[in-house]
Design an enzyme around this catalytic site. Structure first.
Site: not given
Ligand code: TYM
Length: 330
Positions: A112, A194, A197
């Site tokens: 990032k 990957k 979004k």
């Molecule tokens: P975020 O918002 O980027 O994504 C949310 C969840 O989706 C999963 N994910 C994917 N899984 C499979 N293939 C993909 N291409 C893909 N893109 C996204 C992510 O692994 C995630 O589980 N840091 C986290 C948010 C967060 C969080 C937490 C998660 C903040 N606090 C506490 C768990 C527990 C994030 O940015 O997710």
């Protein structure tokens, strides 16, 4: 008492198919056996500059998508991270137990900060400590996430163990729940990357809000590999392997059956079939989402109820942590 699961997503864009298969779908499957807490992590979202009106709108969009995807607000706690200030209070304490080196090693921070070289803020650096606080403040046993969050979970576990070691047993050391299939859905345009979004190439990502025509067109244009056989081979045929994974997740057909179904037929009919299977999956989800999203009053009620419940739990943990840390009670 059922064990606890906690997870969250950032409200930085519409949700993608990767987030659905990697996380949301598994949350809904786990929510009956576990005490589920699902949050929209708006505090994390501002580590990248956000437009306030959009952030506000997208936070409710994500709440509505959680519900459309199957989170039952009468069973699970659905809330917005900024409504529970205890997360930030615990983050401070955990920050004082985290070394600079640990945060520097996080691959997401490195990625990032190169993507947003003009805004490498301290929040981006300490992001995983806030994530650890999200999890530890509820003593979550299990954290269902995609592959890309594994390293953050490892840090969370280390911080829980460290606090317990210094101040006596306090936090549950959480386990990650990473699905065997679907933990890393790849880009439709660059299948070595990957699905994200924030990919500037909009053909690379399937959003859960895409229309049927957009889904079909993105699949038709999905990058496949040289050759024409529908065979699962992650290393040599990442494009077609990603589509096989999507087809498998959408239809439940086994990889062997999929290979047989398209034996000798080439990529074009296969891509058509994957497109149709994804339309069948996403179309009802989108319609449900639009219906739920149109009733903001109900959405606000859901997150109000969620915040009250989450705060009650978070306050209890924080009180204990403050006491163990040596803060004078008020
Ligand atoms: P975020 O918002 O980027 O994504 C949310 C969840 O989706 C999963 N994910 C994917 N899984 C499979 N293939 C993909 N291409 C893909 N893109 C996204 C992510 O692994 C995630 O589980 N840091 C986290 C948010 C967060 C969080 C937490 C998660 C903040 N606090 C506490 C768990 C527990 C994030 O940015 O997710």
């Amino acid at each position: 008492m059922k064990p606890t699961i906690l997870s969250g997503m950032q409200p930085t864009n519409d949700l993608t198919l990767g987030q659905y298969f990697g996380a949301l779908r598994n949350w809904t499957e786990l929510q009956r056996e576990y005490n589920g807490l699902f949050c929209v992590v708006d505090l994390h979202a501002i580590t990248v500059r956000q437009e306030p009106a959009k952030l506000r709108r997208r936070t409710l969009d994500v709440v509505a998508m959680y519900l459309a995807g199957g989170i039952d607000a009468s069973v699970s706690t659905l809330f917005v991270q900024s409504h529970v200030p205890e997360h930030c209070q615990l983050q401070w304490i955990l920050s004082c137990l985290t070394s600079f080196g640990e945060c520097s090693r996080m691959t997401q921070f490195k990625d990032k900060s190169s993507q947003h070289a003009d805004n490498v803020n301290v929040g981006l650096f300490t992001y995983p400590i806030l994530m650890a606080a999200d999890i530890l403040i509820y003593n979550a046993d299990l954290v269902p996430v995609g592959e890309d969050q594994k390293q953050h979970l490892e840090l969370t576990r280390n911080l829980a163990e460290r606090f317990n070691h210094i101040y006596s047993d306090t936090f549950t050391v959480p386990e990650p729940f990473i699905p065997k299939v679907g933990a890393k859905i790849m880009s439709l345009q660059e299948p070595e990357k990957k699905m994200s979004k924030s990919d500037p190439n909009e053909r690379a990502t399937l959003f859960l809000t895409d229309t049927d025509d957009q889904i079909r067109s993105k699949l038709r244009r999905a990058v496949t590999d040289s050759g024409s056989e529908v065979i699962y081979d992650q290393e040599h045929r990442p494009g077609v392997s990603n589509l096989i994974t999507l087809y498998h997740l959408a239809t439940n057909k086994s990889v062997a059956d999929i290979e047989k179904e398209f034996d000798g037929r080439g990529y074009a009919p296969f891509k058509e079939a994957v497109g149709e299977a994804l339309v069948d999956l996403i179309s009802p989800l989108r319609q449900k989402y639009l219906e739920i999203r149109s009733d903001e009053e109900s959405l606000n009620k859901v997150i109000k109820m969620g915040a009250e419940h989450a705060r009650e739990r978070a306050r209890r943990t924080l009180r204990k942590v403050y006491k163990k840390t040596g803060f004078v009670e008020l």
